[in-house]
Design an enzyme around this catalytic site. Structure first.
Site, PDB file in Angstrom:
ATOM      1  CE  LYS A 210      -0.714  -0.178   5.022  1.00 53.10           C
ATOM      2  NZ  LYS A 210      -1.339  -0.472   6.006  1.00 53.10           N
TER       3      LYS A 210
ATOM      4  NE  ARG B 200      -6.026  -0.531  11.839  1.00 49.03           N
ATOM      5  CZ  ARG B 200      -5.042  -0.745  11.081  1.00 49.03           C
ATOM      6  NH1 ARG B 200      -4.428   0.658  10.647  1.00 49.03           N
ATOM      7  NH2 ARG B 200      -4.653  -1.687  10.520  1.00 49.03           N
TER       8      ARG B 200
END
Ligand SMILES: *Cc1c(COP(=O)(O)O)cnc(C)c1O
Length: 360
Positions: free
Chosen positions: A37, A130
């Protein structure tokens, strides 16, 4: 169309990092997933990962995995699938990280429609807060759900640390993950093949020998591409300067260092503050806050000061620079992880991959 600003990617440095990291991981019983990414799944970088022995490519965004479709390795979706994208998920990823029952049901349906089996890693939250199930019963329940749904295969369990809450991967929290995996194996009479403990943030623990043996996957982006781990600390034997930024000077002038009468807000709604250094030689480069957070770049020439910028302009104090710069000259910068991410994403920043055998 334009040559500058330019993000230069040294493929040789990245190849060396990949080579070093794959070997270190294998020595510790870890199969690294190559996270693309940061490079927006740039094909040359992904190709370098595959050539360097990466057998699983991973990305948070489906559009990036789609870009990698032609490469002959498995792909894993890192961000939890959105309900709106499950058909594409099972098409472009063979494995995904999951924490929601409804999403699993939708993935199952989509996989059955395609007549394929999609691998699932159930995410457990070890406290970074998260993604993932915080309570073990929930993780166990999700794992059971995966085994009951057609078209899905329980590959393993995983956890993410350090990205949001700043919780470090430790022997304790990694051991907790492996214990949960064992209890799932017993409760469901299945085999957990993959325990995906952490990102590059887990590397120092691995290198210290503190990663439990059962943890057999780390998901590595920053370390492969930039040679950095937890807290952006350099990993021994890797290179931190594979990425650099070049910007072109479009103005050089002597000017006072404090504006005439500063009463208005700047272009970003802030009240600007100035240090009076007298008359200084200033340069403007053709790059701005639309392309990069200017706090994320550091001039190679340590005599240059970054003093500010606006949407399309970067203002430098070059009075004490090590050489005399003129309009048309190129200034080189080191660039942080988030800076690389921004430049890779900006269509206004050219990208250039270089290597000893091929300057493209
Ligand atoms: C981005 C990401 C990674 C890779 O993190 P690095 O710090 O670049 O190694 C790993 N896992 C997940 C879930 C991610 O989103």
């Amino acid at each position: 169309m334009y040559a500058y600003p330019c993000l230069t990617v040294n493929l040789d440095s990245i190849r060396n990092n990949i080579h070093a990291m794959v070997e270190l991981c294998h020595r510790h019983g870890v199969e690294p997933a190559g996270v693309t990414k940061l490079a927006c799944a740039n094909p040359e970088i992904a190709q370098a990962m595959v050539e360097g022995g990466i057998t699983l490519l991973a990305d948070s965004r489906l559009i990036n995995l789609q870009r990698l479709e032609g490469l002959p390795v498995k792909k894993m979706l890192l961000r939890l699938p959105a309900l709106s994208e499950v058909e594409a998920v099972v098409r472009f990823a063979q494995v995904s990280l999951n924490s929601e029952e409804n999403t699993l049901r939708a993935l199952s349906k989509a996989a059955c429609q395609l007549g394929i089996t999609h691998g699932v890693i159930v995410m457990h939250d070890l406290g970074d807060l998260r993604e993932g199930c915080f309570f073990e019963e929930e993780t166990l329940h999700l794992a059971r759900t995966v085994t009951e749904l057609p078209g899905l295969q329980l590959e393993g369990i995983g956890a993410n640390l350090a990205c949001y809450g700043g919780v470090e991967p430790t022997t304790d929290n990694q051991t907790e993950l492996t214990a949960i995996a064992s209890r799932i194996e017993q409760a469901l009479d299945v085999q957990i093949n993959v325990i995906s403990g952490a990102s590059s943030a887990g590397l120092f623990l691995m290198l210290r020998g503190g990663l439990p043996k059962a943890v057999n996957q780390l998901r590595l982006g920053a370390s492969l591409l930039m040679g950095i781990g937890l807290n952006d600390d350099p990993i021994p034997g890797t290179c931190q300067s594979a990425f650099s930024l070049q910007c072109e000077i479009i103005e050089v002038k002597l000017k006072p260092s404090v504006p005439a009468e500063s009463t208005a807000l700047d272009a970003f709604g802030n009240k600007p503050v100035f240090v009076d250094r007298g008359i200084r030689r200033r340069a403007i480069c053709a790059i701005g806050k639309q392309d990069i957070d200017i706090n994320q770049i550091t001039p190679h020439d340590s005599g240059i000061l970054v003093i500010g910028g606006s949407s399309d302009h970067l203002i430098l104090d070059i009075t004490d620079a090590s050489q005399t710069y003129s309009v048309g000259d190129i200034i080189e910068f080191d660039i942080s992880y988030s800076g690389v991410l921004q430049c890779m994403t900006s269509e206004y920043v050219a990208k250039r991959c270089i290597s000893a055998d091929n300057q493209s």
